[in-house]
Write a protein that holds these residues in place. Sequence first.
Motif, PDB file in Angstrom:
ATOM      1  N   PRO A  88      56.798  79.351  28.454  1.00 57.57           N
ATOM      2  CA  PRO A  88      55.650  80.559  28.853  1.00 57.57           C
ATOM      3  C   PRO A  88      54.429  79.998  29.286  1.00 57.57           C
ATOM      4  O   PRO A  88      54.207  78.904  28.417  1.00 57.57           O
ATOM      5  CB  PRO A  88      55.921  81.553  27.787  1.00 57.57           C
ATOM      6  N   THR A  89      53.841  80.453  30.243  1.00 58.97           N
ATOM      7  CA  THR A  89      52.569  80.137  30.381  1.00 58.97           C
ATOM      8  C   THR A  89      51.509  81.203  29.527  1.00 58.97           C
ATOM      9  O   THR A  89      51.757  82.555  29.715  1.00 58.97           O
ATOM     10  CB  THR A  89      52.002  80.232  31.679  1.00 58.97           C
ATOM     11  N   ILE A 118      45.381  71.512   5.411  1.00 52.73           N
ATOM     12  CA  ILE A 118      46.193  72.815   5.795  1.00 52.73           C
ATOM     13  C   ILE A 118      46.731  72.506   7.449  1.00 52.73           C
ATOM     14  O   ILE A 118      46.042  71.842   8.171  1.00 52.73           O
ATOM     15  CB  ILE A 118      45.434  73.981   5.848  1.00 52.73           C
ATOM     16  N   ALA A 119      48.016  73.034   7.681  1.00 50.54           N
ATOM     17  CA  ALA A 119      48.557  72.842   9.114  1.00 50.54           C
ATOM     18  C   ALA A 119      48.615  74.468   9.523  1.00 50.54           C
ATOM     19  O   ALA A 119      49.320  75.278   8.928  1.00 50.54           O
ATOM     20  CB  ALA A 119      50.003  72.233   9.004  1.00 50.54           C
ATOM     21  N   ASP A 120      48.170  74.555  10.752  1.00 50.31           N
ATOM     22  CA  ASP A 120      48.197  76.104  11.459  1.00 50.31           C
ATOM     23  C   ASP A 120      49.087  75.897  12.505  1.00 50.31           C
ATOM     24  O   ASP A 120      49.029  75.469  13.623  1.00 50.31           O
ATOM     25  CB  ASP A 120      46.699  76.711  11.744  1.00 50.31           C
ATOM     26  N   LEU A 121      50.264  76.396  12.346  1.00 49.39           N
ATOM     27  CA  LEU A 121      51.385  76.246  13.220  1.00 49.39           C
ATOM     28  C   LEU A 121      51.451  77.385  14.269  1.00 49.39           C
ATOM     29  O   LEU A 121      51.763  78.595  13.948  1.00 49.39           O
ATOM     30  CB  LEU A 121      52.891  75.869  12.582  1.00 49.39           C
ATOM     31  N   GLY A 122      51.400  77.028  15.479  1.00 46.55           N
ATOM     32  CA  GLY A 122      51.163  78.033  16.669  1.00 46.55           C
ATOM     33  C   GLY A 122      50.052  78.553  16.617  1.00 46.55           C
ATOM     34  O   GLY A 122      49.819  79.822  16.444  1.00 46.55           O
ATOM     35  N   CYS A 123      48.836  77.662  16.399  1.00 45.50           N
ATOM     36  CA  CYS A 123      47.647  78.181  16.258  1.00 45.50           C
ATOM     37  C   CYS A 123      46.978  79.282  17.288  1.00 45.50           C
ATOM     38  O   CYS A 123      46.043  79.998  17.223  1.00 45.50           O
ATOM     39  CB  CYS A 123      46.625  77.094  15.977  1.00 45.50           C
ATOM     40  N   GLY A 124      47.544  78.875  18.407  1.00 43.37           N
ATOM     41  CA  GLY A 124      46.983  80.118  19.616  1.00 43.37           C
ATOM     42  C   GLY A 124      45.419  79.658  20.021  1.00 43.37           C
ATOM     43  O   GLY A 124      45.005  78.610  20.148  1.00 43.37           O
ATOM     44  N   ALA A 125      44.864  80.772  19.890  1.00 47.11           N
ATOM     45  CA  ALA A 125      43.527  80.795  20.673  1.00 47.11           C
ATOM     46  C   ALA A 125      42.563  80.357  19.431  1.00 47.11           C
ATOM     47  O   ALA A 125      41.134  80.183  19.688  1.00 47.11           O
ATOM     48  CB  ALA A 125      43.015  81.978  21.277  1.00 47.11           C
ATOM     49  N   GLY A 126      42.984  79.994  18.230  1.00 45.13           N
ATOM     50  CA  GLY A 126      41.951  79.526  17.099  1.00 45.13           C
ATOM     51  C   GLY A 126      41.496  80.484  16.229  1.00 45.13           C
ATOM     52  O   GLY A 126      40.856  80.343  15.245  1.00 45.13           O
ATOM     53  N   MET A 176      45.692  77.362  25.226  1.00 42.98           N
ATOM     54  CA  MET A 176      45.363  78.055  23.908  1.00 42.98           C
ATOM     55  C   MET A 176      44.494  77.099  23.095  1.00 42.98           C
ATOM     56  O   MET A 176      43.785  77.488  22.563  1.00 42.98           O
ATOM     57  CB  MET A 176      46.586  78.422  23.297  1.00 42.98           C
ATOM     58  N   LEU A 177      44.941  75.668  23.113  1.00 42.12           N
ATOM     59  CA  LEU A 177      44.390  74.727  22.502  1.00 42.12           C
ATOM     60  C   LEU A 177      42.723  74.563  23.107  1.00 42.12           C
ATOM     61  O   LEU A 177      41.903  74.615  22.275  1.00 42.12           O
ATOM     62  CB  LEU A 177      45.163  73.506  22.894  1.00 42.12           C
ATOM     63  N   HIS A 178      42.618  74.788  24.399  1.00 39.18           N
ATOM     64  CA  HIS A 178      41.180  74.458  24.929  1.00 39.18           C
ATOM     65  C   HIS A 178      40.596  75.587  24.377  1.00 39.18           C
ATOM     66  O   HIS A 178      39.289  75.646  24.062  1.00 39.18           O
ATOM     67  CB  HIS A 178      41.541  74.755  26.613  1.00 39.18           C
ATOM     68  N   THR A 179      40.949  77.203  24.329  1.00 38.52           N
ATOM     69  CA  THR A 179      40.174  78.030  23.736  1.00 38.52           C
ATOM     70  C   THR A 179      39.960  78.057  22.325  1.00 38.52           C
ATOM     71  O   THR A 179      38.874  78.178  21.782  1.00 38.52           O
ATOM     72  CB  THR A 179      40.964  79.511  24.158  1.00 38.52           C
TER      73      THR A 179
END
Length: 276
Positions: free
Chosen positions: A9-10, A46-54, A78-81
């Motif tokens: 998915p985009t 800490i690891a945030d899995l599926g961090c999305g938009a932060g 998402m990583l850019h945001t």
Amino acid sequence: MHGAPTPTPTWDPRQYLRHSGHRTRPFLDLLARIPEPPAHRGTTRIADLGCGAGNITALLAERWPHARITGIDNSDAMLHTAREHLATLPAGRHTDFVHADLTDWVPEEPYDLIVSNAALQWVPGHTRSFPAWTRALTPGGTLAFQVPGNSDAPSHALLRELCASPQWRDRLGPAGRRTLDVLPPGAYLQHLAGLGCEVDAWETTYTHVLQGEDPVLDWIKGTGLRPVLTTLAGDPAATEEFLGAYAALLRAAYPPGPHGTLFPFRRVFVVARKDG
């Protein structure tokens, strides 16, 4: 074609964040149940899995301002945001972001907390990763996550029916048949207790009050509809036709009331603390 792989998915960070208040509340409830990381020399990891938009990464940094937090996601958008968002944090907060797919992500260093907010449902068979993830926890460390448990709700049932209709099933292929991989709380408890963890597992149904025109459709456009919208990208007419049909079904299932549109949403929570 039925044998074609399901497209990745985009994601649209702006669409996802349109309902960030409602989406964040379950994580705040999860965060309140996460114990403090084990006391040891060195920086808390800490690891945030599926961090999305932060937005969730920022909450982790707020609670543990001296921790090193790594956000992990497979969406460049998402990583850019997330990087833009976390750049506004006060000096001294230590965050970084890594592009990786949770389907095969294996920790390369010990973590005091591995956390995930509404992401593991997109990872088929994610319980197979629990042994590697819990092995990577420091003694007394925690694996904590929440996932939506509303796959039987009208919003999802109607989407599956529409995707399977003669008009759309061949056009959408695997994207129209994609389902969320979520277990009951008890099943997660059994998996993680068998790995030597002390487990707290529960479920909550939130009744969100949504405002605006077709608000349930607007919500799902940020999450569950992403595979369909990705497949139909480049064909505005087909996209408009599909969304129009789906919106009509949702309006009948979730009629607006005097205070807004009520949208019940079940979620599953797990906090598993490693012995130590």
